[in-house]
Motif scaffolding. Structure first.
Motif, PDB file in Angstrom:
ATOM      1  N   ASP A  51       0.849  -1.193   0.000  1.00 36.57           N
ATOM      2  CA  ASP A  51       0.000   0.000   0.000  1.00 36.57           C
ATOM      3  C   ASP A  51       0.889   1.249   0.000  1.00 36.57           C
ATOM      4  O   ASP A  51       1.585   1.531   0.975  1.00 36.57           O
ATOM      5  N   THR A  53      -0.210   4.426  -0.426  1.00 33.05           N
ATOM      6  CA  THR A  53      -0.996   5.645  -0.225  1.00 33.05           C
ATOM      7  C   THR A  53      -0.255   6.656   0.650  1.00 33.05           C
ATOM      8  O   THR A  53      -0.145   7.837   0.299  1.00 33.05           O
ATOM      9  N   LEU A  54       0.259   6.203   1.783  1.00 32.64           N
ATOM     10  CA  LEU A  54       0.908   7.134   2.716  1.00 32.64           C
ATOM     11  C   LEU A  54       2.200   7.692   2.155  1.00 32.64           C
ATOM     12  O   LEU A  54       2.569   8.842   2.437  1.00 32.64           O
ATOM     13  N   GLN A  57       1.239  10.537  -0.036  1.00 33.65           N
ATOM     14  CA  GLN A  57       0.846  11.701   0.752  1.00 33.65           C
ATOM     15  C   GLN A  57       2.060  12.368   1.385  1.00 33.65           C
ATOM     16  O   GLN A  57       2.132  13.602   1.455  1.00 33.65           O
ATOM     17  N   ASP A  80      -5.117   3.109  -1.538  1.00 28.48           N
ATOM     18  CA  ASP A  80      -6.370   2.860  -0.828  1.00 28.48           C
ATOM     19  C   ASP A  80      -7.301   4.044  -1.065  1.00 28.48           C
ATOM     20  O   ASP A  80      -7.094   5.125  -0.499  1.00 28.48           O
ATOM     21  N   ILE A  82     -10.206   4.681   0.019  1.00 26.56           N
ATOM     22  CA  ILE A  82     -10.924   5.149   1.209  1.00 26.56           C
ATOM     23  C   ILE A  82     -10.129   6.260   1.884  1.00 26.56           C
ATOM     24  O   ILE A  82     -10.682   7.252   2.381  1.00 26.56           O
ATOM     25  N   VAL A  83      -8.828   6.116   1.897  1.00 25.59           N
ATOM     26  CA  VAL A  83      -7.935   7.174   2.398  1.00 25.59           C
ATOM     27  C   VAL A  83      -7.719   8.210   1.297  1.00 25.59           C
ATOM     28  O   VAL A  83      -7.890   9.415   1.496  1.00 25.59           O
ATOM     29  N   GLY A  84      -7.341   7.746   0.125  1.00 28.80           N
ATOM     30  CA  GLY A  84      -7.118   8.604  -1.030  1.00 28.80           C
ATOM     31  C   GLY A  84      -5.854   9.419  -0.935  1.00 28.80           C
ATOM     32  O   GLY A  84      -5.261   9.597   0.132  1.00 28.80           O
ATOM     33  N   GLN A  86      -4.558  13.021  -1.200  1.00 27.05           N
ATOM     34  CA  GLN A  86      -5.105  14.371  -1.088  1.00 27.05           C
ATOM     35  C   GLN A  86      -4.138  15.367  -1.731  1.00 27.05           C
ATOM     36  O   GLN A  86      -3.051  15.614  -1.202  1.00 27.05           O
ATOM     37  N   ASN A 106     -12.382  -2.376  -2.087  1.00 26.59           N
ATOM     38  CA  ASN A 106     -13.033  -1.922  -0.862  1.00 26.59           C
ATOM     39  C   ASN A 106     -14.532  -2.057  -1.031  1.00 26.59           C
ATOM     40  O   ASN A 106     -15.026  -2.371  -2.118  1.00 26.59           O
ATOM     41  N   ALA A 111     -15.320   6.666  -2.350  1.00 24.63           N
ATOM     42  CA  ALA A 111     -13.880   6.479  -2.219  1.00 24.63           C
ATOM     43  C   ALA A 111     -13.225   7.011  -3.489  1.00 24.63           C
ATOM     44  O   ALA A 111     -13.714   6.764  -4.596  1.00 24.63           O
ATOM     45  N   ASN A 115      -7.799  13.076  -4.967  1.00 24.27           N
ATOM     46  CA  ASN A 115      -8.821  13.983  -4.448  1.00 24.27           C
ATOM     47  C   ASN A 115      -8.297  15.416  -4.434  1.00 24.27           C
ATOM     48  O   ASN A 115      -7.339  15.731  -3.715  1.00 24.27           O
TER      49      ASN A 115
END
Length: 362
Positions: A51, A53-54, A57, A80, A82-84, A86, A106, A111, A115
């Protein structure tokens, strides 16, 4: 100035002009600083299983105050939604041609992979966003979008391929702020984008002002209504206005190719290929001051252009129509089916013009 000198000067000016790359006026206002980050340096693996995602970000958040560029090298990055991811103001998310963002399966009704919420001066370029509609764990909801743009200004999405999302490939609309007011998105450019095989829409244009869609394709949308290639449909309480859709291909969608649905004003569909959609090629309902011109509209199941009640001041010019509407015959309940329908206009529609320069090939 002697003739020879004048000629040399003129040639130099022409060469200088031809060698320059000018940013179009509608992207000139995207401002950002010179900072740069790479998602790999923040822990992204791009192996399709970890994953990331973080890490994405972290790279975005590490940009300096005046913004900059986040680079995404080739690889498969599991995100992910759901987190997306940003996005922030004054940034470019620059993805290599071989970069793919894979939505993690998910069961959420809402989601988003990328974003852009209440930000400004953002560009997304290159790469692919691949949704998880084939592996989605739920059965409800229709808002699993590849790219979500809400209440944002000066946004450009270019050279991006978005496919197989549970909801829309790309969705543009307004955002609620303190006190319940809605802030629309403004000055959004979609250019050289492909939205393919998404479930709800290829592209939704909701509460917005000044949206430009150029040289893009919206193909094979199906799964849940409206299932349009492009749906211009603002929610109640606001409008979508000053919309241009130009030189696009809209093909094979389950619903209408392009829908202009209620509270839509000053929309133009120009020089597009609109074909083989199950619904109308272009459907206008409650739209006003719209122009449909220079398009090739052919082999659409319910008809070429449908202008429905509540529409006013819609002009059709220079379009080429061919083989639109169902074959003549009878419906299942025995009623006569009239056959080809290139243009149908509701009696209650007002000031609809079908110019003589439209061509009807059959």
């Amino acid at each position: 100035m002697p003739d020879r000198t004048r000629r040399r000067f003129t040639q130099a000016v022409v060469l200088a002009i031809s060698s320059c790359s000018f940013a179009p006026a509608w992207t000139a206002g995207r401002e950002r600083g010179g900072g740069a980050q790479d998602v790999r340096r923040h822990g992204a693996r791009g192996d399709g299983t970890h994953d990331d995602t973080l890490a994405f970000q972290a790279a975005i958040d590490a940009l300096p105050t005046d913004g900059g560029t986040v680079n995404v090298p080739a690889g498969d990055y599991l995100i992910d939604p759901i987190v997306g991811v940003q996005l922030r103001s004054r940034m470019l998310l620059s993805m290599a041609p071989g970069a793919r963002l894979l939505a993690k399966p998910n069961a959420a009704e809402r989601a988003y992979v990328l974003n852009a919420h209440r930000v400004h001066d953002v560009e997304i370029s290159g790469g692919r966003v691949i949704g998880e509609r084939d592996a989605h764990k739920g059965t409800t909801g229709e808002w699993g979008h590849g790219v979500m743009i809400r209440g944002a200004e000066r946004i450009t999405v270019r050279d991006l391929h978005v496919s197989h999302c549970w909801g829309d490939g790309i969705s543009i609309g307004g955002a609620k702020v303190a006190g319940g007011a809605i802030v629309p998105s403004r000055d959004v450019v979609i250019e050289r984008v492909q939205c393919v095989g998404n479930r709800r829409q290829g592209l939704t244009i909701g509460r917005s002002r000044r949206v430009r869609v150029y040289d893009s394709s919206f193909l094979d949308t199906a799964g849940t209504l409206p299932a349009c290639g492009i749906d211009v449909e603002p929610d109640a309480g606001d409008v979508a206005e000053d919309i241009l859709i130009e030189r696009c291909t809209v093909r094979g969608n389950r619903g209408a190719g392009i829908q202009l649905y209620k509270r839509v004003a000053d929309a133009t569909v120009r020089d597009c290929l609109i074909e083989q959609n199950r619904g109308h090629g272009v459907l206008a309902l409650g739209a006003s001051a719209c122009v449909i011109e220079g398009n090739r509209i052919r082999r659409n199941g319910l008809g070429g252009v449908g202008v429905r009640p509540g529409s006013r001041e819609v002009t059709l010019a220079r379009n080429e129509f061919a083989d639109n509407g169902p074959s003549p015959g009878r419906t299942k309940d025995g009623r006569a089916r009239p056959g080809k329908r290139h243009v149908s206009i509701a009696e209650s529609a007002v000031a609809i013009k079908v110019n003589a320069d439209n061509r009807f090939l059959d």
